[in-house]
Structure formats: structure tokens, C-alpha cells
Scaffold this motif. Structure first.
Motif, PDB file in Angstrom:
ATOM      1  N   UNK A 183       1.017  -1.172  -0.078  1.00 36.78           N
ATOM      2  CA  UNK A 183       0.114   0.096  -0.162  1.00 36.78           C
ATOM      3  C   UNK A 183       1.095   0.885   0.081  1.00 36.78           C
ATOM      4  N   UNK A 184       0.935   1.935  -0.910  1.00 34.73           N
ATOM      5  CA  UNK A 184       1.427   3.496  -1.690  1.00 34.73           C
ATOM      6  C   UNK A 184       0.502   4.891  -1.020  1.00 34.73           C
ATOM      7  N   UNK A 185      -0.362   4.721  -0.485  1.00 37.39           N
ATOM      8  CA  UNK A 185      -1.786   6.010  -0.379  1.00 37.39           C
ATOM      9  C   UNK A 185      -2.996   4.724  -0.046  1.00 37.39           C
ATOM     10  N   UNK A 230      -5.617   8.378   8.353  1.00 39.75           N
ATOM     11  CA  UNK A 230      -4.646   8.902   8.297  1.00 39.75           C
ATOM     12  C   UNK A 230      -3.592   8.941   8.935  1.00 39.75           C
ATOM     13  N   UNK A 231      -4.082   7.868  10.141  1.00 38.25           N
ATOM     14  CA  UNK A 231      -2.587   7.467  11.156  1.00 38.25           C
ATOM     15  C   UNK A 231      -1.957   5.976   9.897  1.00 38.25           C
ATOM     16  N   UNK A 232      -2.870   5.474   9.207  1.00 38.64           N
ATOM     17  CA  UNK A 232      -2.017   4.278   8.649  1.00 38.64           C
ATOM     18  C   UNK A 232      -0.952   4.873   7.696  1.00 38.64           C
ATOM     19  N   UNK A 233      -2.055   5.792   6.604  1.00 41.03           N
ATOM     20  CA  UNK A 233      -0.841   7.176   5.969  1.00 41.03           C
ATOM     21  C   UNK A 233       0.340   7.377   6.717  1.00 41.03           C
ATOM     22  N   UNK A 237       4.444   5.429   4.992  1.00 39.10           N
ATOM     23  CA  UNK A 237       6.105   6.157   5.144  1.00 39.10           C
ATOM     24  C   UNK A 237       6.961   5.437   5.587  1.00 39.10           C
ATOM     25  N   UNK A 238       7.156   4.956   7.294  1.00 38.50           N
ATOM     26  CA  UNK A 238       8.071   4.203   7.953  1.00 38.50           C
ATOM     27  C   UNK A 238       7.790   2.485   7.441  1.00 38.50           C
ATOM     28  N   UNK A 239       6.780   2.255   7.224  1.00 43.44           N
ATOM     29  CA  UNK A 239       6.672   0.700   7.601  1.00 43.44           C
ATOM     30  C   UNK A 239       6.058  -0.146   6.229  1.00 43.44           C
ATOM     31  N   UNK A 240       6.386  -1.181   5.877  1.00 46.40           N
ATOM     32  CA  UNK A 240       5.420  -2.273   5.142  1.00 46.40           C
ATOM     33  C   UNK A 240       3.886  -2.019   5.353  1.00 46.40           C
TER      34      UNK A 240
END
Ligand code: G1P
Length: 286
Positions: A183-185, A230-233, A237-240
Motif C-alpha cells: 500500500x502506497x497511499x 490518516x494514521x495508517x497513511x 511512509x515508515x513501515x510496510x
């Protein structure tokens, strides 16, 4: 890798879509045939190996606590010949090895906020989140158990997803994937024109405890609420973060139509009622 032992159930929502049914009883206690919606989700978690269930509740949800507690008076009345199966039903609601923890969400500030309320109880370990409104029928292996298997193989955060109708993207967190399937976004409830795909998040998540730091940093998002999306978003950026297209049928029991469909299908599958219900429906539709 730490085992997934804890599951968070955000159950503080008001259930206004089901008023007046939910005026005095929690929406999670509405029944699908013969058991409350919340019990299906808790069963799924317990069968997947969860031994601590964490309910994020509000002041109107005491019936949920009572449902998962022992009812001595009722048990005493059922300790009679001929009542063994009812007593068994009652005792099988939750194995004694499973601990229930309750914490209150004092303000209706959204799903992200509800999950954050469980921070201290979850501590420093990966955990599951189950939204009971999303009832998933998977006779082979439950959706959560499929996700735990993927977590064990990857150590990644896992989101359950399914294809949603293009016109309904504004009811879901919608994901965007890269070529590797990560997931990238993730966008909360975008209009169809702005949706990055038709893959919607369904109410099952496996998250590392690092989500809490991110939830603490985000502000109010879509709908004036603190959104888990929004938290997962920030987390991705830091974790898969991996999207898992689960095997199973999902019923949206947060909508009246989804709730009715679940009742019909579960009644048709019910070992005692199935045959009679099928016959009845045939006659009705003739
Ligand atoms: C929540 C989430 C959303 C997700 C959905 C799944 O929305 O915010 O991202 O797709 O659950 O059911 P809700 O249905 O609580 O509005």
C-alpha cells in the motif's frame, strides 16, 4: 516476531442509522439470527488465537459487558436436566482463557481516536482491530486468521480489502498499491473521481504498535474525526503495509440492507432453520 494476542473492538459508536432500534441497546447487540453481531467478531478473533479482547466502549454499551460476562443467575436456572445444551451455549460465548478489557472513549472523535484509547492496554505489541459492523463469512479460514498468517510470513501491517462499487468509494478507506502489492497511499472516503482505486478497506486490521505514535500526531480529518486511515497513511511512509484480499463474503451490517442480507443468509445456513427458511422464501417469491 511477536504473536498477535490482542484485538481491539471499537464499539463506542451511536448506531444512529438503526434508530429507534439502537435507542436503548447497542447496535453491536442487534442479532444476526440468534447471536449478537459483536459475538461473531469476537468468535472470529478467539478462533484466530486472540486471548485478550479489548472493547473501546461508551456509557450506553453496558449490555456488551454483560453479554461477555458470566450470568450466575441464568446459569443456576439452566443447571437442570434437559437444559444442558442451553447452558453449553451460554458458556461457550467466551472461553474462560480469554480476558476481556474495557476502556471508555469519552468523546465520539472517530475510529483513529477509538484505537488510540487502547494504547496503554495494547502496549508494545502488534495487535488486531475488528469492526463488528463488517461481518465476514469464511467457512474455510476466517478473514482474521488469513491475515495473521500473512503477518507471520511478512511482519508487515495488514489491511483487509475488497473491490467496492466505483460509486461507493465514499464509504470506505480506499488504497493505492505499487507493483509489489504494497500500500502506497490510503484515502478516507474519497469521491469516485478522486479515488485512487476501487479497493476498499474492510474492518479488519493488523497493526504494529507504532500506529499509536502516528495517531497521536494526526489531527481532525474527514467527517471532523480522527481517522485511523490518516494514521495508517503516515505509518506506510515508515513501515510496510500490505493489502489482503480475503476469502469470504462480507456483510455491511452498518447498513440496514446489509444487515437484512446477513440475516437472510445466516438463517439459510442455520442447521435448524435453514430448510424451513428456504421453503418459506421460495413460497414468498413464487
Ligand atoms: C471505517 C473506516 C474506513 C473503512 C470502513 C470499513 O469507516 O474509517 O476506512 O473502509 O470502516 O468498514 P466507517 O464504516 O466506520 O464509517
Amino acid at each position: 516476531m511477536k504473536r498477535i494476542r490482542k484485538a481491539v473492538f471499537p464499539v463506542a459508536g451511536l448506531g444512529t442509522r438503526f434508530l429507534p432500534a439502537t435507542k436503548a441497546s447497542p447496535k453491536e447487540m442487534l442479532t444476526i439470527v440468534d447471536r449478537p453481531i459483536i459475538q461473531y467478531a469476537v468468535d472470529e478473533a478467539v478462533r484466530a488465537g486472540i486471548d485478550e479482547v479489548i472493547f473501546v466502549t461508551s456509557e450506553t454499551k453496558r449490555a456488551i459487558e454483560d453479554h461477555f460476562d458470566v450470568n450466575i443467575e441464568l446459569e443456576t436456572k439452566l443447571k437442570k436436566p434437559g437444559k444442558e445444551s442451553l447452558l453449553g451455549e451460554l458458556r461457550s460465548i467466551l472461553p474462560l482463557s480469554v480476558t476481556c478489557v474495557y476502556t471508555r472513549q469519552h468523546e465520539p472523535l472517530g475510529l483513529g481516536h477509538a484505537v488510540l484509547c487502547a494504547k496503554k492496554i495494547v502496549g508494545d505489541e502488534p495487535f488486531a482491530v475488528l469492526l463488528a459492523d463488517d461481518l465476514i463469512y469464511s467457512p474455510e479460514q476466517s478473514a482474521l486468521s488469513q491475515m495473521i498468517e500473512r503477518y507471520e510470513a511478512t511482519g508487515a501491517n495488514i489491511l483487509a480489502v475488497e473491490m467496492v462499487k466505483p460509486s461507493e468509494t465514499d464509504q470506505y478507506g480506499i488504497i493505492e498499491l505499487n507493483a509489489e502489492g504494497e500500500v502506497i497511499n490510503l484515502v478516507e472516503k474519497p469521491s469516485p473521481e478522486l479515488a485512487p482505486s476501487n479497493l476498499g478497506v474492510v474492518g479488519r486490521y493488523i497493526l504494529n504498535s507504532s500506529i499509536f505514535e502516528e495517531l497521536e500526531k494526526i489531527g481532525i480529518g474527514t467527517g471532523g474525526e480522527i481517522q485511523l486511515t490518516d494514521g495508517i497513511c503516515r505509518l506506510l511512509k515508515k513501515e510496510t503495509v500490505i493489502a489482503h484480499r480475503f476469502e469470504g463474503i462480507r456483510y455491511d451490517c452498518g447498513s440496514k440492507f446489509g444487515y437484512v442480507k446477513a440475516n437472510i443468509d445466516y438463517a439459510l445456513r442455520h442447521p435448524e432453520l435453514g430448510g424451513a427458511v428456504k421453503q418459506y422464501l421460495k413460497e414468498k417469491l413464487r
